[in-house]
Enzyme design. Structure first.
Site: not given
Lengths: 264, 498, 313
Positions: B201, B275, B309, B406
């Site tokens: 996806k 991850e 990331c 983040e």
């Protein structure tokens, strides 16, 4: 006239010492009043395990291997006691041999698990295994071989451990702790809590400073433990209660990849 | 006579001196790309209309213009895809000789190379990233990833000593919007090499390169059902995660969603790799090669608009060189070209979505409110589209949200340190552990820092480098499992033996 | 005689107050940055600007054993009027010749604004006594040279005699002072590392260089984009730290207009437009000029060009 033997009081093993549970409670197992570890005992054990991590993981692999080997030596001298608290001599011998087997892995892991990676550019790139941190272990049966099979790979990889001993057969875990305490394993590297699984396991699974949880010996609601562990993205390890392989060690290792340019 | 002419020439010269050297627009042509008006779901080797009957529009975030209608796969659609993958696994892919699997993957690698320009334009159009990066980073790496894992397909027994690796079955893979095609490659290549089939996806906002990849699959003549692509938002992902016949889930995305997936899978026995997010420290010592370190800082945080990331979002500078580094950094920031992702001279493109733009904006506001000092270079932004000026915060305390959370945008927080121990302590003081950077000329210090930083990737005297041969993945709440290298095979094989 | 201050080992560099840190260079990152800058796509008006600029900052050079007054005359004419058919083409910045030919170049350029640069100090090797170097410098200035391109003593540099290198630059600068601009050639192709390039750049600047220059053009390895970037960063650091303006000259191996544009883009993005003038930036080349002219005409006509339509001088 027969002599009245001196009995051993079975206590917890935290930070290299053998304290009673802070709760003051015990439970009856194998005919003894065994310490019934509490949430706070567990919390103390995790805190101490974390503190012990730097020294244990910072040790050279060669030294760590020697310490683990020394554990086998100490077990060997207590064969009779260990046999009396487990299924017998066979289990003890297999457990000792397993510790010896793992001891030898300490200074080979990085060569087998690590790698130098040929990247497409002017960089030196290598991957090395590192310990993941504080590992929670729910010890499986049989009480000695199961515990050793799960603890040895955790230990040899440089992690520290908080073990919840077999609830039904906790005594051999404390006997093993005495081997650890006399085997130059630094205080706090392994901590053993005895008590009721249903009280302790969820605490261990939800503790935010426990990085990995070995659920090989989980006998309760595994799904619930895993759900609790997700809160800090815990590594959940389902290993073999009676197996030995470097892959069991690897399950408790992080892999670190380092890049550096190659230039004049 | 001659002299007169000379003077004319020299006057002409004087008049020609401008006050600025503006580079003329150098747009990559989008003619090479053709989008359908609407896309179905790629299941069993063909595009199918979604049973859900739901669709949404995917856009170009730089122009806020619609690009195509995308299917929102529902439960029944996901089920169809998993069934197709299962059938392909059982009857075709797992039966194939590994050397034949390898050749399919080599084909895919080659086709991606051949069509790389087209894919680069799609990535920039749908994702907002600069064409220079799509062209020079995403595409070459994606192709290289397939090439690398192709070679592993018939050599798996050498990757796992004393074991006979077997495939796991059907892998459900969910990827993010920051490197759509590259993340697809990271997921599909090792899975297929190991003999699994996949249902992937793509991210809700960036489905187009994955849908175009279906045409690569077709050109490579991959057996139907080996690769299935289901588009949609988080609901589609949730269906995939909870589908009972998926053997393994691989997820790249936010830590929040990663935790939710881990909770969903609790007790299922399904394999999982995650991850997740990061808040990497990039540490500059006073003996660092400063101009290169500044490039590393820039590349660390402004690469791909900071939608990375492993972005070096926390800059730690040794106090003795703080002023110099900040002055060089600000100077360099002024040369960043923000704008049209398709312009070959653009350094910083469009923010991927309105939602992300709002998130960045609110975190930046929190930084201002908490008392950090903001700097943004003068910058002319296009009127339409989602944009955020490259931003640096100084006077940041470790406790500020901008130093903890983040941001996933072009926003850098600068902190200082006095000793290596302090740098390590602060750098590791985060629930994340994906990556870190360290800049120093001293070899022994590099190795000591690399050892002590709790992160899965440590870049020393460089930053944001990627390679298919190099394992990538996090410590702590940045996830578990590795992608890339020999280690990247491990999540996709079952190992027998004790 | 100028002497370098005595400093502890490892700090032999004669640092004047507030000169930037010697620092170090990471070769891979430097090369990557240079390569990235070289991918800038310069089109249309911005390209015409760059090509025009390339001519205005050009040191049109002939440094051959076979050079004659006739050759210099031809080159000078070319430099003054690079394209006789196009009055909008500017003159080059300077004509660069050997000492013996300075007088001819001076004669030919008089009143045109085109400067004369002379290589000196036992170009290209620099392997002669300081007296010879100073004498040669005096001679070319007396002959009318506006600019002196000296070479550093690489032998001294590489054997760690930095003070000697510094001293020679100071002495040559004394001869030039007030009469000629001094360009100091580092001959980067012989220095081995970027760390040395940076060190030599700062040394030359400390010694009084008005310009620092990459190469003699006599080595197979001359100017490269990473080398010039390294030197530009040294110039930038000096400017940031002291406010002093030092010029840059890239020379050797620059033959194509496309390369010239890459060098100019690098200056633009490293030091800004302020450095893109003949006072602060030069390209040393010979065959480059015709390629630039061809590109300019191509931009104006839309046709790709044939070298036969451009004079070879």
């Amino acid at each position: 006239m027969s002599r009245l033997p001196v009995r051993k009081t079975y206590k917890l093993f935290i930070g290299g010492a053998f304290p009673r549970s802070e709760s003051g409670r015990t439970y009856d197992a194998e005919g003894a009043n065994v310490a019934r570890g509490s949430r706070k005992d567990l919390r103390d054990a995790v805190r101490i395990a974390r503190q012990a991590g730097a020294g244990w993981s910072g040790m050279t692999a060669y030294n760590r291997g020697q310490v683990v080997y020394r554990v086998a030596e100490m077990m060997e001298t207590r064969r009779a006691e260990l046999a009396g608290l487990s299924s017998g001599a066979d289990e003890v011998e297999r457990a000792i041999d397993r510790v010896v087997w793992y001891a030898g892995w300490a200074d080979k892991l990085a060569q087998v698990v690590g790698s130098a990676n040929p990247v497409a550019g002017p960089y030196f790139n290598f991957t090395i295994p590192e310990p993941t941190g504080v590992v929670g272990i729910l010890a499986p049966e049989p009480p000695l071989l199961g515990l050793v099979s799960r603890l040895a790979p955790v230990l040899v990889g440089g992690n520290t451990a908080v073990v919840v001993a077999s609830e039904a057969h906790p005594l051999v875990a404390i006997e093993l702790a005495e081997c650890l305490a006399t085997a130059d394993v630094p205080p706090g590297v392994v901590n053993v809590i005895t008590g009721l699984r249903r009280e302790l396991a969820p605490q261990l699974a939800s503790h935010m400073d426990v990085v990995a949880l070995d659920v090989t010996g989980a006998d309760g609601d595994l799904a619930e433990l895993e759900r609790l562990g997700a809160e800090n993205v815990k590594r959940i390890v389902r290993g073999k209660a009676d197996g030995q392989s470097p892959y069991e060690i690897e399950a408790f290792l992080e892999l670190k990849t380092v890049w550096h340019p190659i230039g004049m | 006579m001659i002299k007169d002419k000379r003077e004319v020439a020299r006057r002409g010269e004087a008049a020609a001196i401008p006050t600025a050297w503006e580079y003329a627009p150098a747009p990559e042509s989008r003619e090479i790309v053709h989008f359908e008006d609407r896309y179905g779901l790629y299941i069993g080797g063909q595009f199918l209309e979604p049973l859900s009957n739901e669709r949404y529009t995917t856009i170009d975030p730089a122009r806020e213009e619609p690009l195509a209608e995308i299917a929102q796969a529902g439960k029944a659609d996901v089920d169809r895809a998993v069934k197709a993958a299962r059938e392909a696994y059982a009857e075709r892919w797992s039966q194939l000789r590994p050397s034949e699997r390898a050749k399919y993957l080599f084909r895919i690698a080659r086709i991606l190379q051949e069509r790389s320009r087209e894919f680069a334009v799609v990535e920039s159009l749908n994702g907002g990233k600069p064409i220079r990066e799509s062209r020079d980073v995403d595409l070459p790496l994606a192709a290289a990833h397939f090439f690398y894992y192709a070679g592993w397909a018939d050599k798996l027994e050498y990757a796992f000593p004393n074991r006979t690796p077997r495939p796991i079955g059907v892998a459900g893979q969910i990827i993010p919007w920051n490197f759509p095609l590259l993340m697809l490659a990271w997921k599909i290549a090792p899975a297929l090499a190991a003999g699994n089939t996949v249902v992937l996806k793509p991210a809700e906002t960036t489905p187009l390169s994955a849908l175009l990849f279906c045409d690569v699959v077709r050109q490579a003549e991959l057996p139907p059902g080996v690769v299935n692509i289901v588009t949609g938002d988080g609901r589609t992902g949730a269906e995939l995660v909870s589908h009972p016949d998926v053997d393994k889930i691989a997820f790249t995305g936010s830590t929040e969603v990663g935790k939710a997936i881990q909770r969903t899978l609790a007790g299922s026995g399904k394999r999982l790799t995650l991850e997740l997010g990061g808040k990497a420290a990039n540490i500059i010592f006073d003996d660092a090669p400063l101009d290169q370190a500044v490039e590393g800082i820039i590349n660390g945080i402004y690469f791909n608009q900071g939608h990375v990331c492993c972005a070096g979002s926390r800059l730690f500078v040794e106090e003795s060189i703080y002023e110099t580094v900040i002055s060089k950094l600000k100077r360099r920031m002024k040369t960043l070209r923000v704008g049209d992702p398709l312009d070959k001279n653009t350094d910083v493109g469009a923010i991927n979505s309105k939602q992300q733009l709002d998130k960045i904006g609110s975190l930046v506001q929190s930084g201002i409110d908490e008392g950090a000092e903001i700097y943004q270079p003068p910058c002319k932004l296009p009127e339409r589209g989602y944009w955020f000026v490259p931003t640096v915060f100084t006077n940041v305390a470790q406790s500020y949200r901008i130093a903890q959370e983040e941001i996933f945008g072009p926003v850098l927080s600068v902190l200082t340190f006095r000793t290596p121990d302090e740098a390590i302590e602060k750098a590791n003081n985060t629930p994340y552990g994906l990556s870190a950077g360290v800049w120093t000329e001293k070899g022994s210090r590099i190795l000591a820092m690399a050892q002590k930083l709790r992160a899965g990737v440590v870049w020393a005297n460089t930053y944001n480098r990627f390679d298919p041969a190099s394992p990538f993945g996090g410590y702590k709440e940045s996830g578990f499992g590795r992608e890339g290298g020999r280690h990247g095979l491990e999540p996709y094989v079952a190992l027998d033996g004790s | 005689m100028a002497t370098a201050p005595v400093l502890p080992g490892g700090f032999e560099l004669p640092l004047e107050p507030r000169l930037p840190r010697l620092g170090s260079i990471d070769a891979v990152a430097l090369e990557e940055r240079a390569a990235t800058l070289a991918t800038r796509s310069i089109k249309k008006g911005s390209k015409v600007f760059a090509l025009d600029l390339a001519i205005r900052v050009l040191d049109l050079t002939t440094l051959e054993g076979a050079d004659t007054p006739g050759k210099v005359a031809a080159l000078t004419s070319k430099g003054i009027r690079p394209d006789p058919s196009d009055p909008n083409i500017p003159s080059v910045a300077a004509i660069c010749v050997y000492p013996n030919l300075v007088a001819y170049a001076v004669e030919r350029t008089r009143g045109t604004g085109v400067k004369v640069a002379a290589v000196a100090t036992s170009f290209p090797s620099g392997q002669s006594s300081l007296d010879v170097k100073l004498l040669e410098t005096r001679e070319v200035i007396d002959a009318g040279a506006d600019e002196v391109d000296m070479v550093i003593d690489r032998g001294a540099f590489l054997s760690g005699r930095y003070a000697q290198v510094y001293d020679e630059i100071v002495r040559v600068k004394e001869v030039c002072a007030g009469r000629a601009h001094l360009k100091v050639i580092l001959e980067t192709g012989e220095l081995g590392t970027y760390d040395n390039v940076r060190r030599a750049s700062l040394l030359a600047i400390a010694g009084g260089a008005d310009f620092i220059k990459t190469s003699t053009g006599k080595l197979p390895s001359s100017a490269t984009l990473p080398v010039t970037l390294c030197m530009l960063e040294a110039i930038r650091d000096v400017h940031e730290e002291t406010g002093r303006v030092v010029g840059m000259k890239a020379a050797g191996g620059i033959r194509q207009a496309k390369q010239a544009v890459q060098y100019l883009v690098q200056v633009h993005e490293t030091l800004g437009l302020a450095w893109l003038t003949p006072d602060r930036y030069r390209l040393g080349a010979s065959t480059l000029l015709n390629d630039v002219l061809m590109q300019i005409r191509k931009e104006r006509t839309g046709r790709y060009q044939n070298p036969d339509y451009f004079t070879v001088d």
